[in-house]
Scaffold this active site. Structure first.
Site, PDB file in Angstrom:
ATOM      1  CE  LYS A  44      -3.792   2.157   2.652  1.00 34.49           C
ATOM      2  NZ  LYS A  44      -3.686   3.042   2.929  1.00 34.49           N
ATOM      3  CE  LYS A  46      -6.756  -4.148  -4.386  1.00 35.06           C
ATOM      4  NZ  LYS A  46      -5.777  -3.189  -5.488  1.00 35.06           N
ATOM      5  CE  LYS A  71      -3.541   2.192   6.804  1.00 36.86           C
ATOM      6  NZ  LYS A  71      -3.586   3.230   7.305  1.00 36.86           N
TER       7      LYS A  71
HETATM    8  S1  IVH Z   1      -7.099  -1.087  -3.977  1.00 38.03           S
HETATM    9  C1  IVH Z   1     -12.170   0.780  -3.452  1.00 38.03           C
HETATM   10  N1  IVH Z   1      -5.027  -1.316  -4.025  1.00 38.03           N
HETATM   11  O1  IVH Z   1      -5.076   3.373  -0.557  1.00 38.03           O
HETATM   12  C2  IVH Z   1     -10.719  -0.029  -2.839  1.00 38.03           C
HETATM   13  N2  IVH Z   1      -5.775   0.746  -2.815  1.00 38.03           N
HETATM   14  O2  IVH Z   1      -7.043   3.398   1.711  1.00 38.03           O
HETATM   15  C3  IVH Z   1      -9.615   1.065  -2.506  1.00 38.03           C
HETATM   16  N3  IVH Z   1      -3.733   2.633  -2.501  1.00 38.03           N
HETATM   17  O3  IVH Z   1      -7.117   5.511  -1.877  1.00 38.03           O
HETATM   18  C4  IVH Z   1      -8.368   0.801  -3.765  1.00 38.03           C
HETATM   19  N4  IVH Z   1      -1.846   0.858  -2.700  1.00 38.03           N
HETATM   20  O4  IVH Z   1      -4.546   5.375  -2.674  1.00 38.03           O
HETATM   21  C5  IVH Z   1      -5.651  -0.757  -3.493  1.00 38.03           C
HETATM   22  N5  IVH Z   1      -2.770  -1.775  -3.930  1.00 38.03           N
HETATM   23  C6  IVH Z   1      -3.595  -1.057  -3.890  1.00 38.03           C
HETATM   24  C7  IVH Z   1      -3.470   0.743  -3.177  1.00 38.03           C
HETATM   25  C8  IVH Z   1      -4.132   0.999  -2.935  1.00 38.03           C
HETATM   26  C9  IVH Z   1      -2.524   2.034  -2.134  1.00 38.03           C
HETATM   27  C10 IVH Z   1      -4.678   3.524  -1.637  1.00 38.03           C
HETATM   28  C11 IVH Z   1      -5.787   4.184  -2.483  1.00 38.03           C
HETATM   29  C12 IVH Z   1      -6.642   3.970  -1.845  1.00 38.03           C
HETATM   30  C13 IVH Z   1      -6.234   3.947  -0.201  1.00 38.03           C
HETATM   31  C14 IVH Z   1      -7.550   3.248   0.737  1.00 38.03           C
END
Ligand code: IVH
Length: 669
Positions: free
Chosen positions: A117, A283, A307
């Site tokens: 992330k 996911k 986290k």
């Molecule tokens: S999936 C609805 N995949 O995390 C699905 N998000 O807290 C949401 N982020 O706004 C996004 N790496 O900015 C996804 N591999 C990743 C991610 C990711 C960073 C961030 C993204 C999102 C936030 C959500």
């Protein structure tokens, strides 16, 4: 120099900084040179470094370097850009999986797509006929800003895709970020790499964006016209094939134990990586399951962010104050000597409740370790007893709310214990502390969403007796407001406008805005779906027949007790009635022109391979509605295993069509 003089100099510099910031970035008419501006920022930062007591929310050290321009065009995302739920430990992950199985009504073998992330800024890229047409920021998740030209400067973002499999209409989503080594070169200008990326993306002139080496990693899709992928991992591979960068540490893992192992390793490895990350995203890999699981109001059910452990720091407890929340909970808060934790200056830390203070024996004057993880409120971890003064005294938790009422601790029938939280019994708007929090909730984003009436403004209007109850918002004395410091014709006009716009509100948001304990946005939706319109909601609260809600899946004794308690206070009922005449509360609008449009369904008995919540959501996705009582308005009663006989008989006597799960499937094609 004495403390006050230093503060005075500092405040003057901050004032100067705000002025020039505005000139440069909002009005685009700088009145000093860039070098002078940089010098001013450096002076502020070095004063802050030297004197720990200097603090300002406008410090260039905390802010995005500068305030970005406000002049981008808005763009409504075809599919909202939601956030992710957080997990901090194994229990959170087990719970996440349990909820999934409950929703799907079956245990599945789950494979997870695991993705680092990255702590950057998310962006959505719309490609039509293989060309990049729009690049949009996340904004509030529903509406973003068009920053196409700025995004086009990022070398990782393809402008055109020459691959025959690439969909004709697709939103590709990913993270914009700056590498640690590149950040080092500009670290004087920004508080952290994330702010550097954000500030740079929101430049008015794309040539400014181009000066900062930004990167883009793709990880998901929003809208997609044709999706032939079965797995998230297949989609990631295709992203790479189409020319996007994907994270080289993406992985597929088969269960929670493996996730924990990987997380542990990665937590150490992260410091060697060339970008900032704050956790891992898990996911469900199967896109069909993702589709079935869908979303809650703000996050997908099929993904979670695990986290990394938080940053912590030592500081001193200067005082312990009691804050009263919207539902009357008394929360002790430690006012601490300001300390920088991971780039954020922290001066408050929650102590949770009375029992926690006792357990950790936290006292005023103690040296403590506080921890801050992501956007979670900092909290006190432990006391350094070796540094305690001999004359320190145990903290005595007040038995009265600051409003003067005696507080209570509720008895929990399930655990057979008294709650650890002390509460001011919710007397509607009688407790001043609760009332002001309720007002803040009423205007908040997910409730009436009144721009220009933020928390601070509510506090100010409260002190000036301009605002004591939600209804007062619609009768504000603007002649008085325009005279207040910081207000002018334009801001009053904006406030009037946003109040006017807020009057049109859905029944779900309206119920949520009342701030009833245990009635969050999801439960408000369940109630609003069941009630259909405000008139029946008012009839119900007048008759106090809340037990009928027991028919609603998801609403239980706790919520019903809370509703009964809230509406046992006549003034709360009156607020609803008065508001209903001031607002335009929209009845539930059934979406679209799906195959079940105009048809209502009710479920009884256990369904096979699908939970009732999912079955209902399936009906709603196809524009049907669901009811929780048999009545002549019902079109179909769907009967599962061990159905309630009474319901089936009632339906028969009213001539309602009784169908099986299989027959519903046929109706859905
Ligand atoms: S999936 C609805 N995949 O995390 C699905 N998000 O807290 C949401 N982020 O706004 C996004 N790496 O900015 C996804 N591999 C990743 C991610 C990711 C960073 C961030 C993204 C999102 C936030 C959500």
């Amino acid at each position: 120099m004495i403390k006050n003089e230093i503060k005075k100099i500092y405040n003057l510099k901050i004032k100067e900084y705000i002025k020039h910031n505005k000139h440069y970035y909002e009005k685009s008419t700088p009145i000093i040179t860039d070098a002078q501006f940089d010098k001013l920022k450096k002076e502020i930062v070095s004063l802050e470094k030297k004197y720990y007591f200097l603090k300002s929310k406008n410090s260039p050290n905390l802010n995005v370097g500068y305030k970005p321009t406000k002049s981008f065009e808005k763009y409504e995302h075809k599919v909202p850009m939601l956030s992710l739920a957080n997990a901090f430990n194994k229990d959170d992950l087990i719970n996440f999986e349990k909820k999934i199985f409950n929703y799907l009504n079956k245990n599945f073998k789950i494979n997870y797509s695991v993705e680092p992330k990255i702590d950057g800024i998310s962006a959505s890229l719309t490609y039509i006929n293989k060309k990049l047409v729009y690049g949009v920021s996340r904004g509030d998740g529903k509406t973003g800003e068009i920053i196409t030209e700025n995004l086009k400067t990022i070398k990782d973002i393809p402008l055109e895709i020459n691959n025959k499999d690439f969909p004709n209409n697709i939103e590709i989503r990913g993270e914009v970020f700056i590498k640690k080594k590149d950040f080092l070169k500009i670290k004087d200008k920004f508080a952290n790499p994330r702010n550097a990326a954000s500030g740079s993306l929101r430049q008015k002139d794309f040539r400014e964006t181009k000066k900062i080496p930004l990167n883009f990693i793709a990880y998901t899709f929003g809208y997609i016209d044709k999706n032939n992928h079965r797995y998230q991992s297949d989609f990631l591979n295709d992203l790479a094939k189409w020319g996007f960068k994907i994270n080289r540490d993406n992985k597929i893992l088969p269960n929670i134990d493996e996730l924990i192992k990987f997380h542990k390793n990665f937590e150490n490895k992260r410091f060697d990586l060339d970008y900032d990350l704050d956790g891992l995203v898990y996911k469900i890999n199967d896109l069909n399951l993702q589709n079935r699981l869908g979303f809650t109001s703000n996050a997908p059910r099929w993904a979670i962010a695990h986290k990394f452990s938080a940053d912590s720091a030592y500081t001193k407890v200067l005082n312990i104050e009691i804050q009263v929340g919207r539902t009357g909970a008394l929360t002790p808060v430690a006012k601490v000597e300001p300390v920088n934790i991971g780039g954020v200056v922290v001066s408050n830390a929650t102590l949770h409740n009375e029992d926690e203070i006792k357990r950790k024996d936290i006292r005023i004057g103690d040296t403590v370790t506080i921890e801050r993880a992501g956007d979670v409120i900092p909290h006190v971890i432990s006391v350094d007893f070796s540094k305690r003064r001999i004359d320190s005294k145990k903290f005595i938790f007040p038995k009265k709310c600051p409003c003067g009422y005696d507080t209570i601790k509720e008895f929990n029938k399930v655990t057979k214990k008294f709650d650890s939280v002390r509460r001011c019994p919710d007397r509607g708007f009688q407790c001043e502390k609760i009332a002001i929090e309720k007002l803040k909730h009423f205007i908040s984003k997910e409730a009436l969403n009144i721009d220009g009436l933020g928390k601070k403004v509510v506090e100010k209007f409260w002190d000036l007796n301009l605002l004591k109850k939600p209804q007062d918002i619609f009768f504000l004395n603007y002649d008085k407001i325009i005279e207040l410091e910081g207000w002018g014709e334009q801001s009053v006009k904006n406030l009037k406008n946003s109040i006017e716009n807020s009057k049109k509100v859905s029944l779900q948001r309206f119920i949520y805005s009342l701030g009833i304990r245990h009635i969050g946005i999801e439960n408000a939706k369940l109630i609003s779906d069941n009630m259909k319109n405000i008139t029946s909601f008012i009839d119900l609260i007048k008759s106090k027949q809340f037990d009928t809600f027991l028919n609603i899946d998801g609403i239980g004794e706790t919520q019903i007790k809370s509703l009964k308690n809230f509406f046992s206070n006549k003034s709360n009922t009156n607020i609803v009635i008065e508001l209903s005449s001031l607002l335009k509360i929209e009845s539930q609008i059934l979406n679209g022109n799906g195959i079940l449009k105009g048809k209502s369904f009710m479920f009884t008995g256990k369904l096979n391979g699908i939970s009732r919540a999912e079955a209902k959501s399936l009906v709603e996705k196809n524009s049907g509605s669901t009811l929780s009582n048999v009545s002549k308005n019902l079109d179909y009663l769907v009967v599962g295993e061990k159905a309630t006989k009474k319901k089936v008989e009632q339906a028969k006597s009213l001539g309602i069509e009784i169908i099986s799960q299989e027959e519903l499937k046929k109706l859905l094609n």
